[in-house]
Design a protein around this motif. Sequence first.
Motif, PDB file in Angstrom:
ATOM      1  N   THR A  51     -13.578 -14.959  18.981  1.00  0.00           N
ATOM      2  CA  THR A  51     -13.808 -14.088  19.648  1.00  0.00           C
ATOM      3  C   THR A  51     -12.411 -13.420  20.243  1.00  0.00           C
ATOM      4  O   THR A  51     -12.673 -12.237  20.755  1.00  0.00           O
ATOM      5  CB  THR A  51     -14.548 -14.559  21.259  1.00  0.00           C
ATOM      6  OG1 THR A  51     -15.729 -15.204  20.710  1.00  0.00           O
ATOM      7  CG2 THR A  51     -14.602 -13.732  22.441  1.00  0.00           C
ATOM      8  N   GLY A 101     -21.963  -9.672  30.295  1.00  0.00           N
ATOM      9  CA  GLY A 101     -21.950 -10.408  30.383  1.00  0.00           C
ATOM     10  C   GLY A 101     -22.937 -11.436  30.895  1.00  0.00           C
ATOM     11  O   GLY A 101     -22.591 -12.827  29.659  1.00  0.00           O
ATOM     12  N   LEU A 102     -23.481 -11.333  31.348  1.00  0.00           N
ATOM     13  CA  LEU A 102     -24.456 -11.634  31.802  1.00  0.00           C
ATOM     14  C   LEU A 102     -25.472 -12.229  30.215  1.00  0.00           C
ATOM     15  O   LEU A 102     -25.772 -12.975  30.161  1.00  0.00           O
ATOM     16  CB  LEU A 102     -25.569 -11.678  32.900  1.00  0.00           C
ATOM     17  CG  LEU A 102     -26.449 -12.452  33.950  1.00  0.00           C
ATOM     18  CD1 LEU A 102     -25.883 -13.431  34.538  1.00  0.00           C
ATOM     19  CD2 LEU A 102     -27.537 -10.964  34.383  1.00  0.00           C
ATOM     20  N   GLY A 160     -24.570 -12.448  28.098  1.00  0.00           N
ATOM     21  CA  GLY A 160     -24.305 -13.072  26.304  1.00  0.00           C
ATOM     22  C   GLY A 160     -24.151 -14.717  27.062  1.00  0.00           C
ATOM     23  O   GLY A 160     -24.655 -15.796  26.214  1.00  0.00           O
ATOM     24  N   THR A 161     -23.971 -14.912  28.155  1.00  0.00           N
ATOM     25  CA  THR A 161     -24.409 -16.520  27.903  1.00  0.00           C
ATOM     26  C   THR A 161     -25.579 -16.377  28.796  1.00  0.00           C
ATOM     27  O   THR A 161     -25.706 -17.642  27.818  1.00  0.00           O
ATOM     28  CB  THR A 161     -24.111 -16.465  30.386  1.00  0.00           C
ATOM     29  OG1 THR A 161     -22.737 -15.835  30.964  1.00  0.00           O
ATOM     30  CG2 THR A 161     -24.128 -17.737  30.672  1.00  0.00           C
ATOM     31  N   THR A 162     -26.856 -16.039  28.693  1.00  0.00           N
ATOM     32  CA  THR A 162     -28.259 -16.626  28.303  1.00  0.00           C
ATOM     33  C   THR A 162     -28.125 -16.970  26.712  1.00  0.00           C
ATOM     34  O   THR A 162     -28.906 -17.442  26.132  1.00  0.00           O
ATOM     35  CB  THR A 162     -28.903 -14.894  28.970  1.00  0.00           C
ATOM     36  OG1 THR A 162     -28.631 -14.829  30.502  1.00  0.00           O
ATOM     37  CG2 THR A 162     -30.605 -15.438  29.019  1.00  0.00           C
ATOM     38  N   THR A 167     -20.356 -21.075  25.664  1.00  0.00           N
ATOM     39  CA  THR A 167     -21.068 -19.733  26.204  1.00  0.00           C
ATOM     40  C   THR A 167     -19.980 -19.177  26.623  1.00  0.00           C
ATOM     41  O   THR A 167     -20.492 -17.976  26.949  1.00  0.00           O
ATOM     42  CB  THR A 167     -22.100 -20.675  27.654  1.00  0.00           C
ATOM     43  OG1 THR A 167     -22.629 -22.072  26.831  1.00  0.00           O
ATOM     44  CG2 THR A 167     -22.581 -20.016  28.274  1.00  0.00           C
ATOM     45  N   PHE A 168     -18.555 -19.989  27.416  1.00  0.00           N
ATOM     46  CA  PHE A 168     -17.924 -18.927  27.774  1.00  0.00           C
ATOM     47  C   PHE A 168     -17.230 -17.740  27.276  1.00  0.00           C
ATOM     48  O   PHE A 168     -17.703 -16.795  27.353  1.00  0.00           O
ATOM     49  CB  PHE A 168     -16.679 -19.452  28.449  1.00  0.00           C
ATOM     50  CG  PHE A 168     -15.648 -19.134  28.473  1.00  0.00           C
ATOM     51  CD1 PHE A 168     -15.060 -18.412  29.795  1.00  0.00           C
ATOM     52  CD2 PHE A 168     -14.623 -18.860  27.877  1.00  0.00           C
ATOM     53  CE1 PHE A 168     -14.440 -17.670  29.601  1.00  0.00           C
ATOM     54  CE2 PHE A 168     -13.523 -17.961  27.871  1.00  0.00           C
ATOM     55  CZ  PHE A 168     -13.169 -17.146  29.322  1.00  0.00           C
ATOM     56  N   THR A 203     -20.114 -15.715  26.538  1.00  0.00           N
ATOM     57  CA  THR A 203     -19.936 -14.561  27.730  1.00  0.00           C
ATOM     58  C   THR A 203     -18.847 -12.797  27.510  1.00  0.00           C
ATOM     59  O   THR A 203     -19.267 -12.083  27.430  1.00  0.00           O
ATOM     60  CB  THR A 203     -19.741 -14.872  28.892  1.00  0.00           C
ATOM     61  OG1 THR A 203     -20.817 -16.202  29.190  1.00  0.00           O
ATOM     62  CG2 THR A 203     -19.950 -14.120  29.904  1.00  0.00           C
ATOM     63  N   ALA A 236     -19.496  -9.328  26.626  1.00  0.00           N
ATOM     64  CA  ALA A 236     -19.526  -8.398  28.183  1.00  0.00           C
ATOM     65  C   ALA A 236     -18.276  -7.446  27.730  1.00  0.00           C
ATOM     66  O   ALA A 236     -18.492  -5.916  27.592  1.00  0.00           O
ATOM     67  CB  ALA A 236     -17.988  -9.513  29.336  1.00  0.00           C
TER      68      ALA A 236
END
Lengths: 454, 176
Positions: free
Chosen positions: A169, B63-64, B66-68, B101-102, B105, B109
């Motif tokens: 990332t 981003g949301l 990605g988190t999901t 998760t981070f 996200t 995003a």
Amino acid sequence: MQVTSSVREPLVTGGKSYHDVTNDVARHVEAKPNIRWFLAFLTSAGVLALGSIAVIATLWEGIGMWGLNKTVGWAWDITNFVWWVGIGHAGTLISAVLLLFRQKWRTSINRAAEAMTIFAVICAAMFPVLHMGRPWLGAYWALPLPNVFGSLWVNFNSPLLWDVFAISTYFSVSLVFWYIGLIPDFATIRDRATGLRKIIYGALSFGWDGAAKSWSRYESVSLILAGLATPLVLSVHTIVSFDFATSVIPGWHTTIFPPYFVAGAIFSGFAMVLTLMIVTRKVYSLEDYITIGHIELMNIVIIITGSIVGIAYITEFFMAWYSGVEAEQYAFMNRMFGPYWWAYWSMMTCNVISPQLFWIKKIRTSIVATFILSIVVNIGMWFERFVIIVTSLHRDYLPSSWAMFYPTWADVGIYLFTFGLFFTLFFLFAKFFPVINMAEVKAVLKSSSDKVNK
Amino acid sequence: MERDTHFVTGVYEDEDVLLHAIKQVRSSGIQIHEVYSPYPVHGIDDYLGYKRSRLPIAAFLFGLLGTTLALTMQYYMMAFDWPMIIGGKDFGSLPTFIPVTFELTVLLASFGMVGVFMVSTDLKPWAQPRIFDLRITDDKHVMAIDIANNSAIELAKIEEILKSSGASEVNKKSFE
């Protein structure tokens, strides 16, 4: 027209006009490379070629080529990996964190620092990939795929897997951040060029037209990317430190690792930026853009992060004593006075003592002193990782299996290979890409130049 | 395809003169097609009456997503599809899922927002931008006025207003 503040140092000296900025930066892309560039490029390409012998030997024979043994199962590979990832922290820190803090001086160094970040992460990635032994058979094991296609998945509890996500990332977001910044500058080169160069830079510039609407979106993208990259850059070395901190090896199992690694990464990254920028500004005569003021500011960051690292070393030592855990206490005594004492004390001298010299204004504004100390810092940071990794492993719980680590020619060769790769990529960048972000320098020129631009 | 378009362009040397000129030109009833600059000019959006970019909203939504996606993926793989005991942890152990998760996200995003930026600004390697003046990417600001959109005002009058607003040159530019 322009009011020059008497309090703030000018960021760009020499009374540059906007056109001068374009000329000073773009001419290096347009001119034929000089003999010095060719010599430097060929040297680094030669090191790359020489080092690839070690890479080929490792791929052919396996990682038995390395000096690892049953006790020290991780040594130069992970040391070099962490070292390169650490160096790769300065670029995004400069462009993202300093953008959020509205530090205008970032504009003349962010491009090269970000390029350096990307190349350093590529070098870092070589080590885990080579450590896979036969990466062509198994690099995909690190991805969340059903394990050789039954349904056994990668282990999301493992920090090594977090690392895969963090590094990839970080690499891709840094690359995008860097490229977005390059688009307007490629357009500048496109509009000055004819023929083939116009076609190539035209394609690279993605049809940038400089419209106010485009700039507005560009600024909004940069700001949000900076906001996302700031926690990202902190997360990357945090996660790298988890590789050690979540294990139960004395000397690794400490909660101080994440902040300590992040500070160390910024410390070594800034040192590498200084090493490269001092050479670049000299070779490309960019002394008006990368001024002594820039060098001094970066040296101040080095004092701060170097001191954080120093405090971390002492805290770690204190905690080992205070915990009352015998194995932990032994690990730290062994670091200081065991067979690797020379590595520990090299680390202490290079990282804790030498950056303190920057408290003296004469030293932190001296180019020669900065150049030497920037290299010293990176030597120290290499020893830091070596000390943490090897000295914690080589005397483990069973004295009968205590061992020393001796690097083989393949270990040295692969390290050389990454140096060759890093500098080859950097010289190519310095030749074909604008090394200074022209558009952003122009944007701060009016408020920060030392002469009236009219 | 696009029709032929004809523009009057005013070339400005300084950003403050430019901002002042935008105000003057707009107040005399002329519609500005677009202003082109070599670098982002602070505050130009307000002068041109542009709304704030909605790209941050796009970034948030991506981003949301990605988190999901990240949480769903990890819970599915670790707790439902093939649960394994690792270090005595719960199958669905949220704290160890946070790093990935981070990262996902941030990844979604950034890439989502940059994708939207590329599409909305029409950035692509094969794009053929309308270049009003080659010096736009060097040191000049150019204000472009579409003649067809300002047919109510005489051409000579537009040129005069541009000149008086501080333009160092007034040119004509046509695109096919």
